[in-house]
Enzyme design. Structure first.
Site, PDB file in Angstrom:
ATOM      1  CD  GLU A   1      -0.862  -3.962   8.882  1.00  0.00           C
ATOM      2  OE1 GLU A   1       0.134  -4.666   9.145  1.00  0.00           O
ATOM      3  OE2 GLU A   1      -1.343  -3.862   7.738  1.00  0.00           O
TER       4      GLU A   1
ATOM      5  CB  SER B   1      -0.889   0.032   1.247  1.00  0.00           C
ATOM      6  OG  SER B   1      -1.719  -1.096   1.279  1.00  0.00           O
TER       7      SER B   1
HETATM    8  C1  LIG Z   1      -6.139  -3.611   0.522  1.00  0.00           C
HETATM    9  C2  LIG Z   1      -4.887  -4.384   0.854  1.00  0.00           C
HETATM   10  C3  LIG Z   1      -3.747  -3.710   1.270  1.00  0.00           C
HETATM   11  C4  LIG Z   1      -2.573  -4.427   1.569  1.00  0.00           C
HETATM   12  N1  LIG Z   1      -1.459  -3.725   1.946  1.00  0.00           N
HETATM   13  C5  LIG Z   1      -0.300  -4.380   2.194  1.00  0.00           C
HETATM   14  C6  LIG Z   1       0.911  -3.674   2.512  1.00  0.00           C
HETATM   15  O1  LIG Z   1       0.930  -2.442   2.587  1.00  0.00           O
HETATM   16  N2  LIG Z   1       2.041  -4.366   2.720  1.00  0.00           N
HETATM   17  C7  LIG Z   1       2.064  -5.735   2.649  1.00  0.00           C
HETATM   18  O2  LIG Z   1       3.124  -6.314   2.875  1.00  0.00           O
HETATM   19  N3  LIG Z   1       0.960  -6.454   2.330  1.00  0.00           N
HETATM   20  C8  LIG Z   1      -0.225  -5.810   2.106  1.00  0.00           C
HETATM   21  N4  LIG Z   1      -1.358  -6.520   1.765  1.00  0.00           N
HETATM   22  C9  LIG Z   1      -1.277  -7.968   1.635  1.00  0.00           C
HETATM   23  C10 LIG Z   1      -1.952  -8.756   2.749  1.00  0.00           C
HETATM   24  O3  LIG Z   1      -1.216  -8.660   3.955  1.00  0.00           O
HETATM   25  C11 LIG Z   1      -2.080 -10.202   2.278  1.00  0.00           C
HETATM   26  O4  LIG Z   1      -2.935 -10.206   1.143  1.00  0.00           O
HETATM   27  C12 LIG Z   1      -2.662 -11.113   3.351  1.00  0.00           C
HETATM   28  O5  LIG Z   1      -1.740 -11.288   4.398  1.00  0.00           O
HETATM   29  C13 LIG Z   1      -3.055 -12.497   2.782  1.00  0.00           C
HETATM   30  O6  LIG Z   1      -2.007 -13.053   2.077  1.00  0.00           O
HETATM   31  P1  LIG Z   1      -2.242 -13.625   0.593  1.00  0.00           P
HETATM   32  O7  LIG Z   1      -2.912 -12.589  -0.213  1.00  0.00           O
HETATM   33  O8  LIG Z   1      -0.933 -14.173   0.117  1.00  0.00           O
HETATM   34  O9  LIG Z   1      -3.279 -14.830   0.765  1.00  0.00           O
HETATM   35  P2  LIG Z   1      -2.946 -16.301   1.268  1.00  0.00           P
HETATM   36  O10 LIG Z   1      -2.076 -16.244   2.453  1.00  0.00           O
HETATM   37  O11 LIG Z   1      -2.482 -17.110   0.115  1.00  0.00           O
HETATM   38  O12 LIG Z   1      -4.378 -16.808   1.739  1.00  0.00           O
HETATM   39  C14 LIG Z   1      -5.351 -17.338   0.825  1.00  0.00           C
HETATM   40  C15 LIG Z   1      -6.557 -17.830   1.644  1.00  0.00           C
HETATM   41  O13 LIG Z   1      -6.158 -18.916   2.513  1.00  0.00           O
HETATM   42  C16 LIG Z   1      -6.533 -18.628   3.855  1.00  0.00           C
HETATM   43  N5  LIG Z   1      -5.508 -19.138   4.767  1.00  0.00           N
HETATM   44  C17 LIG Z   1      -4.151 -19.044   4.607  1.00  0.00           C
HETATM   45  N6  LIG Z   1      -3.531 -19.612   5.672  1.00  0.00           N
HETATM   46  C18 LIG Z   1      -4.501 -20.059   6.527  1.00  0.00           C
HETATM   47  C19 LIG Z   1      -4.490 -20.712   7.790  1.00  0.00           C
HETATM   48  N7  LIG Z   1      -3.347 -21.016   8.413  1.00  0.00           N
HETATM   49  N8  LIG Z   1      -5.679 -20.986   8.370  1.00  0.00           N
HETATM   50  C20 LIG Z   1      -6.851 -20.673   7.763  1.00  0.00           C
HETATM   51  N9  LIG Z   1      -6.937 -20.070   6.546  1.00  0.00           N
HETATM   52  C21 LIG Z   1      -5.765 -19.746   5.940  1.00  0.00           C
HETATM   53  C22 LIG Z   1      -6.574 -17.104   3.917  1.00  0.00           C
HETATM   54  O14 LIG Z   1      -7.388 -16.655   4.980  1.00  0.00           O
HETATM   55  C23 LIG Z   1      -7.132 -16.752   2.547  1.00  0.00           C
HETATM   56  O15 LIG Z   1      -8.540 -16.853   2.568  1.00  0.00           O
HETATM   57  C24 LIG Z   1      -2.552  -5.828   1.466  1.00  0.00           C
HETATM   58  C25 LIG Z   1      -3.689  -6.527   1.051  1.00  0.00           C
HETATM   59  C26 LIG Z   1      -4.853  -5.819   0.741  1.00  0.00           C
HETATM   60  C27 LIG Z   1      -6.049  -6.596   0.281  1.00  0.00           C
END
Ligand SMILES: Cc1cc2nc3c(=O)[nH]c(=O)nc-3n(C[C@H](O)[C@H](O)[C@H](O)COP(=O)(O)OP(=O)(O)OC[C@H]3O[C@@H](n4cnc5c(N)ncnc54)[C@H](O)[C@@H]3O)c2cc1C
Length: 404
Positions: free
Chosen positions: A257, A174
């Protein structure tokens, strides 16, 4: 906690409210009018047209002493009392204004992390310019293969004399396209166990080798980006905490955060707007306010929004005592973003197909702000750790249940 406000606190509220209303009108005037008084889309910082007023708003916030009420005086904050902070949040959210101006990541989580783990030089160098928003900050945690499972991050940093050399990629960062500085999680010891070989660096986003590629969200905004690192040289003095000891620092930032994730969203305001919307039968093609299910659901949303506010006051008390928030910060983040999602989903039901019309369409209710909310709500349940991850944390670390 005693919720009765003293006369002094009421004076603080009146002065603040007058300042916020006047400043918001002066800075965001045309935009607010276009949205029927709501500031829902003021956070669209994609283009300069939106970003410039945001910076101006921040400048005024700083000059009035409201940029960081929760920071200690030593670092330019107001060291405000718990009640003053609660009042500030209530008033800002009531108007739908950004709680931390143009530099939310710096003020709500990165600055407090540097206060805990940074060196004196780092605090002196970075904190003042966070407050003024002369330097905008972003947070480089997530990678294409490391989101929920953050400890599997692969961006590498190797020591070369007085510098780290960084190679790799982050995603969903972000504010990256606006940022001057970044906190970056890197792997510095690939042989160590996953959580042990990670370090926390401060990186100059404008330095050689950093490439920012903006991503478009489904709202049409471009709030976050992919960031690529190609032999980026980072001075060793930009290490925060210990070499290979970055996980502890990273978790502190995450806790801040999540604590603020429960405070930033104007959910109570959205519920009140939804109640007003439900009363206006002409605006909806869906069920109206005489429908008992509609009334029940609105009551449920209103009760949950009030509970969220009370939980927000509780979270503030940890910050007043200068403690990093603990795993309980997941409660506020989960409640706020899931409630926000329910509000958006119910608005969609009440408005019927009109709810999906965006700003610019003559038939869009309230200038398309509901379409924007409906599209934006899901992302907030993912950012700062998904709802599933928050539930895992609450189960394991707050309720002490066995790991799944
Ligand atoms: C609007 C927005 C702003 C963001 N800003 C930033 C930022 O500034 N900096 C940054 O570094 N990141 C940022 N992110 C990223 C965000 O932190 C990640 O998208 C989030 O941590 C999920 O990771 P992923 O997208 O890789 O999904 P994944 O980790 O691949 O997850 C996919 C699905 O599997 C589920 N899941 C995964 N592991 C488990 C578990 N152990 N138990 C149960 N369910 C599970 C998740 O809940 C999800 O539904 C942002 C995301 C958004 C949407």
């Amino acid at each position: 906690m005693d919720f009765a406000f003293t006369q002094e606190e009421e004076n603080f509220r009146h002065k603040l409210r007058a300042w916020l209303e006047r400043t918001a009108d002066e800075v965001f005037g045309a935009e607010r009018a276009a949205l029927g008084g709501s500031a829902a889309s003021l956070l669209d910082i994609t283009d300069d047209e939106h970003w410039r007023p945001m910076l101006e708003y921040h400048r005024r916030l700083y000059e009035a002493g409201y940029a960081a009420l929760h920071w200690p005086k030593q670092w330019g904050g107001a060291a405000a009392s718990l009640m003053e902070q609660a009042i500030y949040q209530d008033e800002v959210l009531r108007l739908g204004l950004p709680v931390y101006g143009a530099n939310p990541l710096a003020i709500d989580r990165i600055g407090p992390t540097l206060m805990l783990f940074g060196s004196d030089d780092q605090r002196r160098r970075y904190l003042p310019r966070m407050l003024t928003a002369e330097e905008i900050w972003c947070q480089g945690y997530s990678e294409p293969n490391a989101g929920s499972d953050l400890a599997s991050l692969a961006t590498r940093a190797t020591l070369d004399g007085d510098h780290f050399v960084v190679n790799g990629q982050k995603v969903w960062t972000s504010l990256a396209h606006r940022a001057h500085m970044q906190v970056l999680l890197v792997r510095t010891d690939p042989a160590a166990s996953r959580h042990k070989g990670i370090s926390y660096l401060i990186v100059d986003m404008k330095g050689p080798g950093v490439t920012v590629r903006p991503l478009k969200q489904m709202t049409g905004e471009g709030g976050f980006s992919e960031v690529f690192y190609d032999n980026v040289r980072v001075p060793r003095e930009n290490l925060v905490g210990e070499l290979n000891g970055g996980w502890k620092v990273a978790v502190a930032t995450l806790m801040y955060e999540r604590a603020s994730g429960g405070t930033r969203h104007p959910v109570e305001r959205a519920v009140n707007e939804l109640i007003a919307l439900a009363g206006d039968v002409r605006s909806g093609a869906g069920p109206g306010p005489r429908d008992s299910r509609v009334r029940q659901e609105l009551a449920r949303l209103a009760i949950d929004a009030r509970c969220l506010r009370l939980n927000r006051y509780r979270a503030l008390s940890a910050q007043v005592h200068s403690r990093a928030p603990g795993p309980e910060s997941s409660l506020g983040k989960l409640m706020a973003t899931e409630l926000n999602l329910r509000v958006a989903a119910f608005a969609r039901e009440l408005l019927g197909p009109f709810g999906l019309l965006e700003r610019g369409s003559h038939a869009a209710p309230e200038q398309g702000q509901w379409a924007h909310r409906i599209l934006a709500a899901r992302g907030l349940t993912i950012a700062a750790g998904t709802s599933e991850i928050q539930r895992n944390i609450i189960g394991e670390r707050v309720l002490k249940l066995p790991r799944g």
